[in-house]
Write an enzyme that holds these catalytic residues in place. Structure first.
Site, PDB file in Angstrom:
ATOM      1  N   ASP A 222      -4.174   5.160   6.016  1.00 55.78           N
ATOM      2  CA  ASP A 222      -4.676   6.445   6.509  1.00 55.78           C
ATOM      3  C   ASP A 222      -5.803   6.128   7.517  1.00 55.78           C
ATOM      4  O   ASP A 222      -5.729   5.571   9.025  1.00 55.78           O
ATOM      5  CB  ASP A 222      -5.414   7.114   5.617  1.00 55.78           C
ATOM      6  CG  ASP A 222      -6.168   8.714   5.860  1.00 55.78           C
ATOM      7  OD1 ASP A 222      -6.312   9.266   7.307  1.00 55.78           O
ATOM      8  OD2 ASP A 222      -7.087   9.149   5.247  1.00 55.78           O
TER       9      ASP A 222
ATOM     10  N   GLU B 191       0.944  -1.413  -0.475  1.00 55.04           N
ATOM     11  CA  GLU B 191      -0.044   0.095  -0.198  1.00 55.04           C
ATOM     12  C   GLU B 191       0.859   0.967   0.005  1.00 55.04           C
ATOM     13  O   GLU B 191       2.322   1.163   0.088  1.00 55.04           O
ATOM     14  CB  GLU B 191      -0.789  -0.117   1.219  1.00 55.04           C
ATOM     15  CG  GLU B 191      -2.180  -0.455   0.911  1.00 55.04           C
ATOM     16  CD  GLU B 191      -3.210   0.484   0.345  1.00 55.04           C
ATOM     17  OE1 GLU B 191      -2.625   1.323  -0.888  1.00 55.04           O
ATOM     18  OE2 GLU B 191      -4.282   0.551   0.587  1.00 55.04           O
ATOM     19  N   ASP B 192       0.313   2.218  -0.990  1.00 52.61           N
ATOM     20  CA  ASP B 192       1.078   3.971  -0.582  1.00 52.61           C
ATOM     21  C   ASP B 192       1.069   4.784   1.205  1.00 52.61           C
ATOM     22  O   ASP B 192       1.552   4.620   0.939  1.00 52.61           O
ATOM     23  CB  ASP B 192       0.327   4.561  -1.767  1.00 52.61           C
ATOM     24  CG  ASP B 192      -0.452   4.655  -1.836  1.00 52.61           C
ATOM     25  OD1 ASP B 192      -1.569   3.784  -0.906  1.00 52.61           O
ATOM     26  OD2 ASP B 192      -1.465   5.978  -2.090  1.00 52.61           O
TER      27      ASP B 192
HETATM   28  P1  IMP Z   1      -7.899   4.327   4.317  1.00 51.80           P
HETATM   29  O1  IMP Z   1      -8.722   3.386   3.382  1.00 51.80           O
HETATM   30  O2  IMP Z   1      -8.633   5.742   4.646  1.00 51.80           O
HETATM   31  O3  IMP Z   1      -6.900   3.799   4.647  1.00 51.80           O
HETATM   32  O4  IMP Z   1      -7.626   5.433   3.099  1.00 51.80           O
HETATM   33  C1  IMP Z   1      -6.459   5.098   2.236  1.00 51.80           C
HETATM   34  C2  IMP Z   1      -6.339   5.697   0.576  1.00 51.80           C
HETATM   35  O5  IMP Z   1      -6.887   6.836   1.218  1.00 51.80           O
HETATM   36  C3  IMP Z   1      -4.977   5.454   0.184  1.00 51.80           C
HETATM   37  O6  IMP Z   1      -4.484   3.970  -0.419  1.00 51.80           O
HETATM   38  C4  IMP Z   1      -5.142   6.695  -0.547  1.00 51.80           C
HETATM   39  O7  IMP Z   1      -5.962   5.851  -2.023  1.00 51.80           O
HETATM   40  C5  IMP Z   1      -6.210   7.079  -0.305  1.00 51.80           C
HETATM   41  N1  IMP Z   1      -4.797   8.633   0.909  1.00 51.80           N
HETATM   42  C6  IMP Z   1      -5.389   8.443   2.623  1.00 51.80           C
HETATM   43  N2  IMP Z   1      -4.331  10.152   2.797  1.00 51.80           N
HETATM   44  C7  IMP Z   1      -3.691   9.831   1.809  1.00 51.80           C
HETATM   45  C8  IMP Z   1      -2.856  11.559   1.706  1.00 51.80           C
HETATM   46  O8  IMP Z   1      -2.442  11.902   2.454  1.00 51.80           O
HETATM   47  N3  IMP Z   1      -2.463  11.646   0.337  1.00 51.80           N
HETATM   48  C9  IMP Z   1      -3.115  11.067  -0.739  1.00 51.80           C
HETATM   49  N4  IMP Z   1      -3.970  10.517  -0.889  1.00 51.80           N
HETATM   50  C10 IMP Z   1      -4.455   9.859   1.000  1.00 51.80           C
HETATM   51 MG    MG Z   2      -4.344   4.278  -2.493  1.00 50.14          MG
END
Ligand code: IMP
Ligand code: MG
Length: 179
Positions: free
Chosen positions: A107, A103-104
């Site tokens: 969040d 994963e990048d």
């Molecule tokens: P989660 O499901 O909230 O963990 O979100 C994960 C996804 O949200 C990542 O794979 C990113 O595509 C996007 N994301 C979350 N934070 C950032 C950020 O600071 N910059 C760009 N994309 C983000």
């Molecule tokens: Mg992503």
């Protein structure tokens, strides 16, 4: 490193340099090479954001390994529980494999929290998560990464595969939203 940049009219300042990222990719790969020696792991990179990290990390993997890519689609409003994450491109190759998700950024954790059960249903031998970035203070769902590049505060970042509304993925370093 360049100074501040603008993406979709918002200002971003330099945060993590190309050199730091490169060094971290090397470190994570070295750990994985050691931990998975003789196990031929299957890397699964989650598109779109992780394609740059996946390419750089994978070039430092020196053990036998495979890589595959999936894209997650979320649907709203179909059930009372909200989003349903479906993997596009996931197939049976996961069965009896040691899987490492790439994963990048982690969040809230929502995406992986919803998707991991779908992967477990395919009966992998093991399942671990490697993420370049994690925002521990933003976590709403219980997802623990096993390999982490950088722990960062809950502030928006772009570059190195990460986008702001579609733009910024091609920036080689990571930039943070200016105050
Ligand atoms: P989660 O499901 O909230 O963990 O979100 C994960 C996804 O949200 C990542 O794979 C990113 O595509 C996007 N994301 C979350 N934070 C950032 C950020 O600071 N910059 C760009 N994309 C983000
Ligand atoms: Mg992503």
């Amino acid at each position: 490193m360049d100074s501040q940049i603008t993406v979709h009219g918002k200002r971003f300042v330099p945060y993590i340099s190309e050199e730091e990222i490169e060094h971290k990719c090397f470190e994570i790969a070295a750990k994985i090479n050691k931990d998975y020696e003789g196990q031929k792991p299957l890397f699964i990179a989650i598109l779109n954001g992780s394609f740059v990290f996946a390419a750089d990390l994978f070039r430092h993997i020196s053990i036998d390994a495979e890589i595959s890519f999936i894209k997650l689609a979320s649907y709203k409003g179909t059930t009372s529980s909200g989003n349903v994450i479906t993997a596009i491109g996931l197939d049976e190759r996961v069965k009896d494999r040691h899987v490492i998700i790439l994963e990048d950024i982690l969040d809230t954790g929502r995406t992986l929290y919803q998707f991991l059960p779908e992967l477990y249903n395919q009966n992998p031998l093991s399942l671990k998560i490697a993420t370049l970035l994690t925002k521990p203070s933003a976590r709403l769902f219980d997802v623990q990464p096993d390999y982490v590049g950088f722990e960062i505060p809950d502030k928006f970042v772009v570059g190195y595969g990460l986008d702001y509304d579609g733009l910024g993925r091609n920036i080689p370093a990571i930039y943070q939203l200016a105050e």
